[in-house]
Design a protein around this motif. Structure first.
Motif, PDB file in Angstrom:
ATOM      1  N   LYS A   4       0.825  -1.194   0.000  1.00 52.16           N
ATOM      2  CA  LYS A   4       0.000   0.000   0.000  1.00 52.16           C
ATOM      3  C   LYS A   4       0.864   1.250   0.000  1.00 52.16           C
ATOM      4  N   TYR A   5       1.981   1.187   0.712  1.00 50.70           N
ATOM      5  CA  TYR A   5       2.855   2.347   0.842  1.00 50.70           C
ATOM      6  C   TYR A   5       4.226   2.027   0.246  1.00 50.70           C
ATOM      7  N   THR A   6       4.702   2.951  -0.590  1.00 43.81           N
ATOM      8  CA  THR A   6       6.041   2.795  -1.153  1.00 43.81           C
ATOM      9  C   THR A   6       6.797   4.111  -1.059  1.00 43.81           C
ATOM     10  N   TYR A   7       8.102   3.996  -1.035  1.00 44.72           N
ATOM     11  CA  TYR A   7       8.964   5.164  -1.094  1.00 44.72           C
ATOM     12  C   TYR A   7      10.174   4.789  -1.932  1.00 44.72           C
ATOM     13  N   ASN A   8      10.432   5.563  -2.979  1.00 42.91           N
ATOM     14  CA  ASN A   8      11.507   5.274  -3.929  1.00 42.91           C
ATOM     15  C   ASN A   8      11.456   3.836  -4.428  1.00 42.91           C
ATOM     16  N   GLY A   9      10.243   3.361  -4.696  1.00 39.56           N
ATOM     17  CA  GLY A   9      10.063   2.017  -5.230  1.00 39.56           C
ATOM     18  C   GLY A   9      10.178   0.905  -4.198  1.00 39.56           C
ATOM     19  N   GLU A  10      10.372   1.254  -2.949  1.00 39.82           N
ATOM     20  CA  GLU A  10      10.523   0.258  -1.890  1.00 39.82           C
ATOM     21  C   GLU A  10       9.230   0.158  -1.075  1.00 39.82           C
ATOM     22  N   ASP A  11       8.831  -1.053  -0.770  1.00 45.94           N
ATOM     23  CA  ASP A  11       7.615  -1.294   0.009  1.00 45.94           C
ATOM     24  C   ASP A  11       7.878  -0.951   1.481  1.00 45.94           C
ATOM     25  N   ILE A  12       7.150   0.042   1.986  1.00 40.08           N
ATOM     26  CA  ILE A  12       7.294   0.428   3.395  1.00 40.08           C
ATOM     27  C   ILE A  12       5.980   0.195   4.154  1.00 40.08           C
ATOM     28  N   THR A  13       5.126  -0.658   3.606  1.00 42.55           N
ATOM     29  CA  THR A  13       3.808  -0.898   4.185  1.00 42.55           C
ATOM     30  C   THR A  13       3.898  -1.380   5.633  1.00 42.55           C
ATOM     31  N   MET A  14       4.719  -2.367   5.905  1.00 39.70           N
ATOM     32  CA  MET A  14       4.836  -2.887   7.277  1.00 39.70           C
ATOM     33  C   MET A  14       5.376  -1.813   8.218  1.00 39.70           C
ATOM     34  N   ASP A  15       6.350  -1.053   7.750  1.00 38.14           N
ATOM     35  CA  ASP A  15       6.889   0.037   8.568  1.00 38.14           C
ATOM     36  C   ASP A  15       5.783   1.030   8.925  1.00 38.14           C
ATOM     37  N   MET A  16       4.948   1.356   7.952  1.00 40.62           N
ATOM     38  CA  MET A  16       3.846   2.300   8.179  1.00 40.62           C
ATOM     39  C   MET A  16       2.819   1.730   9.157  1.00 40.62           C
ATOM     40  N   MET A  17       2.507   0.455   9.021  1.00 44.78           N
ATOM     41  CA  MET A  17       1.523  -0.151   9.922  1.00 44.78           C
ATOM     42  C   MET A  17       2.013  -0.098  11.373  1.00 44.78           C
ATOM     43  N   PHE A  18       3.285  -0.449  11.584  1.00 42.01           N
ATOM     44  CA  PHE A  18       3.860  -0.394  12.931  1.00 42.01           C
ATOM     45  C   PHE A  18       3.935   1.044  13.440  1.00 42.01           C
ATOM     46  N   LYS A  19       4.285   1.965  12.557  1.00 45.97           N
ATOM     47  CA  LYS A  19       4.377   3.382  12.932  1.00 45.97           C
ATOM     48  C   LYS A  19       3.011   3.908  13.366  1.00 45.97           C
ATOM     49  N   ILE A  20       1.973   3.607  12.589  1.00 46.00           N
ATOM     50  CA  ILE A  20       0.624   4.060  12.917  1.00 46.00           C
ATOM     51  C   ILE A  20       0.175   3.475  14.246  1.00 46.00           C
ATOM     52  N   GLU A  21       0.440   2.193  14.455  1.00 44.52           N
ATOM     53  CA  GLU A  21       0.081   1.569  15.731  1.00 44.52           C
ATOM     54  C   GLU A  21       0.777   2.267  16.894  1.00 44.52           C
ATOM     55  N   HIS A  22       2.060   2.562  16.733  1.00 43.69           N
ATOM     56  CA  HIS A  22       2.817   3.224  17.797  1.00 43.69           C
ATOM     57  C   HIS A  22       2.278   4.631  18.054  1.00 43.69           C
ATOM     58  N   ILE A  23       1.993   5.374  17.016  1.00 45.12           N
ATOM     59  CA  ILE A  23       1.442   6.730  17.162  1.00 45.12           C
ATOM     60  C   ILE A  23       0.122   6.684  17.921  1.00 45.12           C
ATOM     61  N   VAL A  24      -0.757   5.783  17.531  1.00 42.77           N
ATOM     62  CA  VAL A  24      -2.066   5.692  18.185  1.00 42.77           C
ATOM     63  C   VAL A  24      -1.910   5.279  19.643  1.00 42.77           C
ATOM     64  N   ASN A  25      -0.982   4.380  19.936  1.00 46.42           N
ATOM     65  CA  ASN A  25      -0.729   4.008  21.336  1.00 46.42           C
ATOM     66  C   ASN A  25      -0.264   5.212  22.147  1.00 46.42           C
ATOM     67  N   ILE A  26       0.606   6.018  21.582  1.00 45.57           N
ATOM     68  CA  ILE A  26       1.084   7.230  22.265  1.00 45.57           C
ATOM     69  C   ILE A  26      -0.088   8.169  22.536  1.00 45.57           C
ATOM     70  N   LEU A  27      -0.908   8.399  21.518  1.00 47.40           N
ATOM     71  CA  LEU A  27      -2.049   9.303  21.670  1.00 47.40           C
ATOM     72  C   LEU A  27      -3.057   8.763  22.687  1.00 47.40           C
ATOM     73  N   ALA A  28      -3.316   7.467  22.656  1.00 48.81           N
ATOM     74  CA  ALA A  28      -4.261   6.860  23.595  1.00 48.81           C
ATOM     75  C   ALA A  28      -3.776   7.033  25.028  1.00 48.81           C
ATOM     76  N   GLU A  29      -2.473   6.857  25.230  1.00 47.20           N
ATOM     77  CA  GLU A  29      -1.913   7.030  26.568  1.00 47.20           C
ATOM     78  C   GLU A  29      -2.016   8.492  27.007  1.00 47.20           C
ATOM     79  N   ARG A  30      -1.686   9.400  26.113  1.00 47.25           N
ATOM     80  CA  ARG A  30      -1.740  10.831  26.437  1.00 47.25           C
ATOM     81  C   ARG A  30      -3.167  11.291  26.756  1.00 47.25           C
ATOM     82  N   GLU A  31      -4.121  10.779  25.999  1.00 47.51           N
ATOM     83  CA  GLU A  31      -5.503  11.236  26.114  1.00 47.51           C
ATOM     84  C   GLU A  31      -6.337  10.383  27.077  1.00 47.51           C
ATOM     85  N   HIS A  32      -5.740   9.316  27.589  1.00 48.84           N
ATOM     86  CA  HIS A  32      -6.442   8.399  28.504  1.00 48.84           C
ATOM     87  C   HIS A  32      -7.720   7.862  27.866  1.00 48.84           C
TER      88      HIS A  32
END
Length: 73
Positions: A4-32
């Protein structure tokens, strides 16, 4: 998994999925709030839209930085 996600022809989909999960975890913790509720808010946000545009390199920033951007916008 379908690419789904590429950068310079390289598949970064898994990196993006993990990044999004981490971001949402941070926000959930901050916002309780629970993960699912924060995830729904995040995917509707301008920050998420910008994150989808891989050429701007926002995805390469730290999850904490992106969470701060979400809160700033």
């Amino acid at each position: 998994m379908k690419t789904k996600y590429t950068y310079n022809g390289e598949d970064i989909t898994m990196d993006m999925m993990f990044k999004i999960e981490h971001i949402v975890n941070i926000l959930a913790e901050r916002e309780h709030k629970n993960f699912d509720s924060v995830f729904a808010d995040f995917v509707a946000s301008e920050t998420y839209k910008k994150l989808q545009q891989t050429n701007n390199l926002l995805w390469a920033e730290s999850s904490e930085f992106i969470a701060d951007e979400y809160n700033r916008l």
